[in-house]
Design a protein around this motif. Structure first.
Motif, PDB file in Angstrom:
ATOM      1  N   GLU A  65       0.827  -1.201   0.000  1.00 31.84           N
ATOM      2  CA  GLU A  65       0.000   0.000   0.000  1.00 31.84           C
ATOM      3  C   GLU A  65       0.865   1.257   0.000  1.00 31.84           C
ATOM      4  O   GLU A  65       0.557   2.239  -0.671  1.00 31.84           O
ATOM      5  CB  GLU A  65      -0.921  -0.016   1.222  1.00 31.84           C
ATOM      6  CG  GLU A  65      -2.098   0.902   1.088  1.00 31.84           C
ATOM      7  CD  GLU A  65      -3.091   0.713   2.220  1.00 31.84           C
ATOM      8  OE1 GLU A  65      -3.673   1.740   2.628  1.00 31.84           O
ATOM      9  OE2 GLU A  65      -3.282  -0.421   2.684  1.00 31.84           O
ATOM     10  N   ALA A  66       1.981   1.234   0.737  1.00 29.03           N
ATOM     11  CA  ALA A  66       2.889   2.390   0.789  1.00 29.03           C
ATOM     12  C   ALA A  66       3.482   2.681  -0.585  1.00 29.03           C
ATOM     13  O   ALA A  66       3.572   3.839  -0.999  1.00 29.03           O
ATOM     14  CB  ALA A  66       4.001   2.141   1.806  1.00 29.03           C
ATOM     15  N   ALA A  67       3.884   1.642  -1.310  1.00 29.16           N
ATOM     16  CA  ALA A  67       4.444   1.826  -2.653  1.00 29.16           C
ATOM     17  C   ALA A  67       3.384   2.361  -3.606  1.00 29.16           C
ATOM     18  O   ALA A  67       3.642   3.271  -4.398  1.00 29.16           O
ATOM     19  CB  ALA A  67       5.015   0.515  -3.173  1.00 29.16           C
ATOM     20  N   ALA A  68       2.182   1.817  -3.533  1.00 30.28           N
ATOM     21  CA  ALA A  68       1.094   2.268  -4.403  1.00 30.28           C
ATOM     22  C   ALA A  68       0.759   3.741  -4.134  1.00 30.28           C
ATOM     23  O   ALA A  68       0.542   4.510  -5.072  1.00 30.28           O
ATOM     24  CB  ALA A  68      -0.134   1.396  -4.204  1.00 30.28           C
ATOM     25  N   ARG A  69       0.727   4.126  -2.867  1.00 31.26           N
ATOM     26  CA  ARG A  69       0.460   5.528  -2.510  1.00 31.26           C
ATOM     27  C   ARG A  69       1.524   6.443  -3.090  1.00 31.26           C
ATOM     28  O   ARG A  69       1.225   7.499  -3.649  1.00 31.26           O
ATOM     29  CB  ARG A  69       0.431   5.676  -0.986  1.00 31.26           C
ATOM     30  CG  ARG A  69      -0.909   5.959  -0.409  1.00 31.26           C
ATOM     31  CD  ARG A  69      -0.898   6.366   1.059  1.00 31.26           C
ATOM     32  NE  ARG A  69       0.215   5.904   1.861  1.00 31.26           N
ATOM     33  CZ  ARG A  69       0.216   4.797   2.593  1.00 31.26           C
ATOM     34  NH1 ARG A  69      -0.823   4.007   2.618  1.00 31.26           N
ATOM     35  NH2 ARG A  69       1.276   4.474   3.304  1.00 31.26           N
ATOM     36  N   HIS A  70       2.782   6.049  -2.957  1.00 35.11           N
ATOM     37  CA  HIS A  70       3.881   6.868  -3.467  1.00 35.11           C
ATOM     38  C   HIS A  70       3.794   7.021  -4.988  1.00 35.11           C
ATOM     39  O   HIS A  70       3.931   8.130  -5.510  1.00 35.11           O
ATOM     40  CB  HIS A  70       5.229   6.263  -3.065  1.00 35.11           C
ATOM     41  CG  HIS A  70       6.392   7.051  -3.559  1.00 35.11           C
ATOM     42  ND1 HIS A  70       6.803   8.222  -2.959  1.00 35.11           N
ATOM     43  CD2 HIS A  70       7.216   6.856  -4.620  1.00 35.11           C
ATOM     44  CE1 HIS A  70       7.826   8.715  -3.626  1.00 35.11           C
ATOM     45  NE2 HIS A  70       8.097   7.900  -4.640  1.00 35.11           N
ATOM     46  N   VAL A  71       3.579   5.916  -5.691  1.00 35.89           N
ATOM     47  CA  VAL A  71       3.477   5.966  -7.152  1.00 35.89           C
ATOM     48  C   VAL A  71       2.286   6.815  -7.575  1.00 35.89           C
ATOM     49  O   VAL A  71       2.397   7.658  -8.470  1.00 35.89           O
ATOM     50  CB  VAL A  71       3.381   4.543  -7.753  1.00 35.89           C
ATOM     51  CG1 VAL A  71       3.038   4.592  -9.228  1.00 35.89           C
ATOM     52  CG2 VAL A  71       4.680   3.786  -7.523  1.00 35.89           C
ATOM     53  N   SER A  72       1.142   6.642  -6.926  1.00 32.98           N
ATOM     54  CA  SER A  72      -0.063   7.423  -7.262  1.00 32.98           C
ATOM     55  C   SER A  72       0.178   8.913  -7.075  1.00 32.98           C
ATOM     56  O   SER A  72      -0.198   9.718  -7.929  1.00 32.98           O
ATOM     57  CB  SER A  72      -1.244   6.993  -6.398  1.00 32.98           C
ATOM     58  OG  SER A  72      -1.641   5.693  -6.728  1.00 32.98           O
ATOM     59  N   ARG A 115       1.203  14.284  -9.440  1.00 31.31           N
ATOM     60  CA  ARG A 115       2.005  15.516  -9.550  1.00 31.31           C
ATOM     61  C   ARG A 115       2.580  15.673 -10.945  1.00 31.31           C
ATOM     62  O   ARG A 115       2.707  16.787 -11.454  1.00 31.31           O
ATOM     63  CB  ARG A 115       3.158  15.502  -8.540  1.00 31.31           C
ATOM     64  CG  ARG A 115       2.756  15.889  -7.154  1.00 31.31           C
ATOM     65  CD  ARG A 115       3.974  16.064  -6.299  1.00 31.31           C
ATOM     66  NE  ARG A 115       4.719  14.811  -6.285  1.00 31.31           N
ATOM     67  CZ  ARG A 115       5.239  14.260  -5.220  1.00 31.31           C
ATOM     68  NH1 ARG A 115       5.144  14.845  -4.062  1.00 31.31           N
ATOM     69  NH2 ARG A 115       5.882  13.119  -5.304  1.00 31.31           N
ATOM     70  N   ARG A 116       2.944  14.567 -11.544  1.00 34.36           N
ATOM     71  CA  ARG A 116       3.518  14.559 -12.884  1.00 34.36           C
ATOM     72  C   ARG A 116       2.479  14.936 -13.938  1.00 34.36           C
ATOM     73  O   ARG A 116       2.809  15.446 -14.995  1.00 34.36           O
ATOM     74  CB  ARG A 116       4.057  13.149 -13.135  1.00 34.36           C
ATOM     75  CG  ARG A 116       5.017  13.000 -14.231  1.00 34.36           C
ATOM     76  CD  ARG A 116       5.646  11.604 -14.151  1.00 34.36           C
ATOM     77  NE  ARG A 116       6.360  11.356 -15.372  1.00 34.36           N
ATOM     78  CZ  ARG A 116       6.031  10.439 -16.257  1.00 34.36           C
ATOM     79  NH1 ARG A 116       5.010   9.645 -16.050  1.00 34.36           N
ATOM     80  NH2 ARG A 116       6.735  10.292 -17.356  1.00 34.36           N
ATOM     81  N   GLY A 117       1.225  14.595 -13.660  1.00 38.05           N
ATOM     82  CA  GLY A 117       0.148  14.944 -14.572  1.00 38.05           C
ATOM     83  C   GLY A 117      -0.071  13.953 -15.699  1.00 38.05           C
ATOM     84  O   GLY A 117      -0.906  14.176 -16.570  1.00 38.05           O
ATOM     85  N   LYS A 118       0.656  12.863 -15.704  1.00 37.05           N
ATOM     86  CA  LYS A 118       0.480  11.834 -16.734  1.00 37.05           C
ATOM     87  C   LYS A 118       1.110  10.541 -16.240  1.00 37.05           C
ATOM     88  O   LYS A 118       1.868  10.516 -15.283  1.00 37.05           O
ATOM     89  CB  LYS A 118       1.109  12.250 -18.056  1.00 37.05           C
ATOM     90  CG  LYS A 118       2.608  12.452 -18.002  1.00 37.05           C
ATOM     91  CD  LYS A 118       3.139  12.867 -19.348  1.00 37.05           C
ATOM     92  CE  LYS A 118       4.651  13.100 -19.262  1.00 37.05           C
ATOM     93  NZ  LYS A 118       5.220  13.411 -20.557  1.00 37.05           N
ATOM     94  N   GLY A 119       0.791   9.454 -16.915  1.00 37.92           N
ATOM     95  CA  GLY A 119       1.357   8.157 -16.587  1.00 37.92           C
ATOM     96  C   GLY A 119       0.286   7.155 -16.221  1.00 37.92           C
ATOM     97  O   GLY A 119      -0.785   7.512 -15.747  1.00 37.92           O
ATOM     98  N   GLU A 175       2.649   4.903 -21.220  1.00 39.40           N
ATOM     99  CA  GLU A 175       1.744   3.981 -21.897  1.00 39.40           C
ATOM    100  C   GLU A 175       2.370   2.588 -21.933  1.00 39.40           C
ATOM    101  O   GLU A 175       3.593   2.439 -22.020  1.00 39.40           O
ATOM    102  CB  GLU A 175       1.388   4.454 -23.303  1.00 39.40           C
ATOM    103  CG  GLU A 175       2.555   4.691 -24.222  1.00 39.40           C
ATOM    104  CD  GLU A 175       2.123   5.293 -25.538  1.00 39.40           C
ATOM    105  OE1 GLU A 175       2.330   4.629 -26.570  1.00 39.40           O
ATOM    106  OE2 GLU A 175       1.593   6.402 -25.537  1.00 39.40           O
ATOM    107  N   ALA A 176       1.525   1.582 -21.850  1.00 42.70           N
ATOM    108  CA  ALA A 176       1.994   0.196 -21.844  1.00 42.70           C
ATOM    109  C   ALA A 176       2.493  -0.204 -23.225  1.00 42.70           C
ATOM    110  O   ALA A 176       2.047   0.330 -24.236  1.00 42.70           O
ATOM    111  CB  ALA A 176       0.862  -0.732 -21.410  1.00 42.70           C
TER     112      ALA A 176
END
Length: 107
Positions: free
Chosen positions: A7-14, A19-23, A47-48
């Motif tokens: 959950e900590a990793a997912a929160r950080h990535v989200s 903030r990045r505005g894309k991804g 994008e995948a």
């Protein structure tokens, strides 16, 4: 076969993607390097790619190229803070050895 994240990793990535505005998530893979042979590589993905194997955990996508999956299957991606340091930690059940500097590993 699965790659998961805490959950900590997912929160950080989200938060970072927001903030990045894309991804769409992160790509986890391995590259040949270091004294033990392999090193993790992690990058944000806009994008995948067609041959990516996609896992989703806590609403965040983790993309893995098929060649890397053999080395990191079962890995849990975590985000930890220790004192003033913070970063991703890879909990990989396939890891047999890690070099002294912590930059590379062997399966």
């Amino acid at each position: 076969m699965a790659v998961t994240m805490t959950e900590a990793a997912a929160r950080h990535v989200s938060r970072y993607l927001s903030r990045r505005g894309k991804g769409v998530g992160v790509r986890l893979g391995v590259k040949t390097t270091g004294c033990s042979g392999l090193a993790y590589k992690l990058e944000y993905v806009d994008e995948a790619v067609a041959d990516d194997v996609v896992f989703e955990d806590h609403g965040v996508k983790v993309m893995v190229d098929p060649k890397s999956l053999a080395y990191i299957d079962g890995t849990q991606l975590d985000f930890v803070r220790e004192g003033l340091n913070e970063g991703f930690r890879f909990n990989n059940p396939n890891e047999r050895d890690r070099c002294g500097c912590g930059e590379s590993f062997r399966v």
